[in-house]
Design an enzyme around this catalytic site. Structure first.
Site, PDB file in Angstrom:
ATOM      1  N   ASP A   1       0.827  -1.398  -0.067  1.00 24.95           N
ATOM      2  CA  ASP A   1       0.081  -0.148   0.086  1.00 24.95           C
ATOM      3  C   ASP A   1       0.965   1.268  -0.037  1.00 24.95           C
ATOM      4  OD1 ASP A   1       0.786  -0.105   2.624  1.00 24.95           O
ATOM      5  OD2 ASP A   1      -1.224   0.126   3.504  1.00 24.95           O
ATOM      6  N   SER A   2       2.162   1.088  -0.072  1.00 24.40           N
ATOM      7  CA  SER A   2       2.957   2.093  -0.313  1.00 24.40           C
ATOM      8  C   SER A   2       2.581   2.883  -1.750  1.00 24.40           C
ATOM      9  CB  SER A   2       4.399   1.705  -0.185  1.00 24.40           C
ATOM     10  OG  SER A   2       4.634   0.448  -1.207  1.00 24.40           O
TER      11      SER A   2
ATOM     12  N   ASP B   1      -0.716  -6.246   0.152  1.00 18.93           N
ATOM     13  CA  ASP B   1      -1.173  -5.309   1.422  1.00 18.93           C
ATOM     14  C   ASP B   1      -2.785  -5.135   1.395  1.00 18.93           C
ATOM     15  OD1 ASP B   1       0.666  -4.591   3.250  1.00 18.93           O
ATOM     16  OD2 ASP B   1       1.347  -3.038   1.954  1.00 18.93           O
TER      17      ASP B   1
ATOM     18  N   LYS C   1      -0.995  -9.430   3.068  1.00 18.66           N
ATOM     19  CA  LYS C   1      -0.397  -8.670   4.291  1.00 18.66           C
ATOM     20  C   LYS C   1      -1.203  -7.821   5.199  1.00 18.66           C
ATOM     21  CE  LYS C   1       3.407  -5.932   3.833  1.00 18.66           C
ATOM     22  NZ  LYS C   1       2.811  -4.719   4.684  1.00 18.66           N
TER      23      LYS C   1
ATOM     24  N   GLU D   1      -1.127  -5.292   8.724  1.00 23.25           N
ATOM     25  CA  GLU D   1      -0.329  -4.603   9.828  1.00 23.25           C
ATOM     26  C   GLU D   1      -0.799  -4.693  11.246  1.00 23.25           C
ATOM     27  OE1 GLU D   1       0.369  -0.531   8.938  1.00 23.25           O
ATOM     28  OE2 GLU D   1       1.329  -0.871   6.946  1.00 23.25           O
TER      29      GLU D   1
ATOM     30  N   GLU E   1       9.700  -3.742  10.417  1.00 18.87           N
ATOM     31  CA  GLU E   1       9.927  -2.590   9.754  1.00 18.87           C
ATOM     32  C   GLU E   1      10.798  -1.735  10.554  1.00 18.87           C
ATOM     33  OE1 GLU E   1       7.170  -0.940   6.955  1.00 18.87           O
ATOM     34  OE2 GLU E   1       8.297   1.345   6.945  1.00 18.87           O
TER      35      GLU E   1
HETATM   36  O1  KIV Z   1       3.552  -0.944   1.500  1.00 18.33           O
HETATM   37  C1  KIV Z   1       4.887  -1.390   1.569  1.00 18.33           C
HETATM   38  O2  KIV Z   1       5.453  -1.088   0.493  1.00 18.33           O
HETATM   39  C2  KIV Z   1       5.335  -2.358   2.694  1.00 18.33           C
HETATM   40  C3  KIV Z   1       6.520  -2.638   2.665  1.00 18.33           C
HETATM   41  C4  KIV Z   1       7.667  -1.515   2.787  1.00 18.33           C
HETATM   42  C5  KIV Z   1       7.069  -3.501   3.804  1.00 18.33           C
HETATM   43  O3  KIV Z   1       4.395  -2.520   3.677  1.00 18.33           O
END
Ligand code: KIV
Length: 274
Positions: free
Chosen positions: A54-55, A93, A123, A125, A192
Site C-alpha cells: 500500500d506504499s 497489502d 499482508k 499490519e 519494519e
Molecule cells: O507497503 C509497503 O510497501 C510495505 C513494505 C515497505 C514492507 O509494507
C-alpha cells in the site's frame, strides 16, 4: 551467449516454500511492484516475493500517507502485477480500515483480493489485536504475512516515521506480538524499522521467517520499495535504502532530450516515420 537469459533456475514460490527457506537458511528476496512491467522484470530475474504494497499510496498516488488507499486500488494494481508473474509469490497489502473493524469485513475484503486477483497471500499490519482475524483468515485458506514495528497505517498514532521499539517495553511487546501472529498462523512477518538486536531476537524466537526493512541483517529476508532502490524517490534517503540505480536522473535526462528533439524538429526522422 544471450544476455537475456536469467541466471537463476525459475521455480514457483509458495507460502510453503518461503517457510522452508528459513529452515534451509536461504535468504528471501522481496521487492514491491505496482504495475505489469516492473513485476515482469522482477519475476524474470527470480525475485522470491513481489509485494503489492500500500506504499503505492505514496509512490504511485502521491499521498502523504498510505491511509487513503482503498481495496479497489489494491485490486487494480495487483491485477496488473498478476498478469506479469509466472513464478514469484504475490502478496497484497490490505489497506487501512479494510480488516481492522470486524472479522466480517476482513473476510470480505481479503476474500475479494484472493478471488478477484488470484494472488498467493495478503499482508496485514498489527500484532496481538488482529490475531483472531489472522487465525480465521488462515483457517479459511487465506495465507497471511504479518507486519510489525513501524506500521505506516498507524502513523497518526506514532506521529513519526522514526525507528520503533527502542524502549524495552515496546521491544518486549513486539516480541509477544510476533509470537501471537505466529500462533495465529502467519507464514512470515515483516519487521519494519526496528533495532538490529531486536530483529535478531525476534528472528531467533520464531519458526516463521522474518522479512526486514530497516531491521538489519539478521532477518530471514529483506524487502525494499522498488522505487526507492531504483533511485526514483530521490528525496527519500533513509539509511536502510540501498540505491541500486539512479533512475530519477536518467528519466529527467531522457525527457529533456526528447523535449529538445521535438522542439528542434530532430524527432521524428524519416526513418522513424511511415
Ligand atoms: O507497503 C509497503 O510497501 C510495505 C513494505 C515497505 C514492507 O509494507
Amino acid at each position: 551467449m544471450s544476455t537475456a537469459q536469467p541466471e537463476h533456475k525459475p521455480r514457483v514460490v509458495t507460502t510453503r516454500s518461503v517457510m522452508n527457506m528459513k529452515k534451509t537458511g536461504e535468504r528471501i528476496s522481496v521487492l514491491t511492484a505496482y504495475d505489469f512491467l516492473v513485476a515482469r522484470y522482477l519475476d524474470q530475474v527470480g525475485i522470491d516475493i513481489i509485494l503489492v504494497g500500500d506504499s503505492l499510496g505514496n509512490v504511485v498516488q502521491g499521498h502523504e500517507t498510505t491511509l487513503p488507499v482503498t481495496v479497489d486500488d489494491m485490486i487494480y494494481h495487483a491485477k496488473a502485477v498478476k498478469r506479469a508473474v509466472k513464478n514469484a509469490l504475490i502478496v497484497v497489502d490490505m489497506p487501512f480500515m479494510s480488516y481492522q473493524n470486524s472479522l466480517d469485513e476482513a473476510v470480505r475484503n481479503c476474500g475479494r483480493v484472493m478471488k478477484e486477483v488470484g494472488v498467493g497471500a495478503v499482508k496485514l499490519e498489527g500484532g496481538a489485536f488482529i490475531a483472531d482475524i489472522v487465525r480465521h483468515l488462515v483457517e479459511i485458506g487465506i495465507p497471511v504475512m504479518g507486519h510489525l514495528g513501524l506500521t505506516p497505517q498507524a502513523i497518526n498514532k506514532f506521529g513519526t516515521y522514526e525507528v520503533r521499539a527502542t524502549e524495552k517495553s515496546e521491544a518486549d511487546r513486539l516480541l509477544r506480538d510476533a509470537k501471537s501472529l505466529q500462533d495465529a498462523g502467519v507464514f512470515s512477518i515483516v519487521l519494519e524499522k526496528i533495532p538490529t538486536k531486536l530483529a535478531k531476537r525476534v528472528t531467533e524466537a520464531l519458526d516463521v521467517p522474518t522479512i526486514g526493512i530497516g531491521a538489519g541483517p539478521h532477518c530471514n529476508g529483506q524487502v525494499l520499495v522498488v522505487y526507492d532502490m531504483l533511485g526514483l524517490t530521490e528525496e527519500f534517503k533513509p539509511r536502510f535504502v540501498r540505491r541500486y540505480g539512479e533512475l530519477a536522473g536518467e528519466m529527467r535526462k531522457a525527457f529533456t532530450r526528447y523535449i529538445k528533439d521535438v522542439k528542434s524538429g530532430d524527432f521524428p526522422t524519416t526513418k522513424e516515420s511511415y
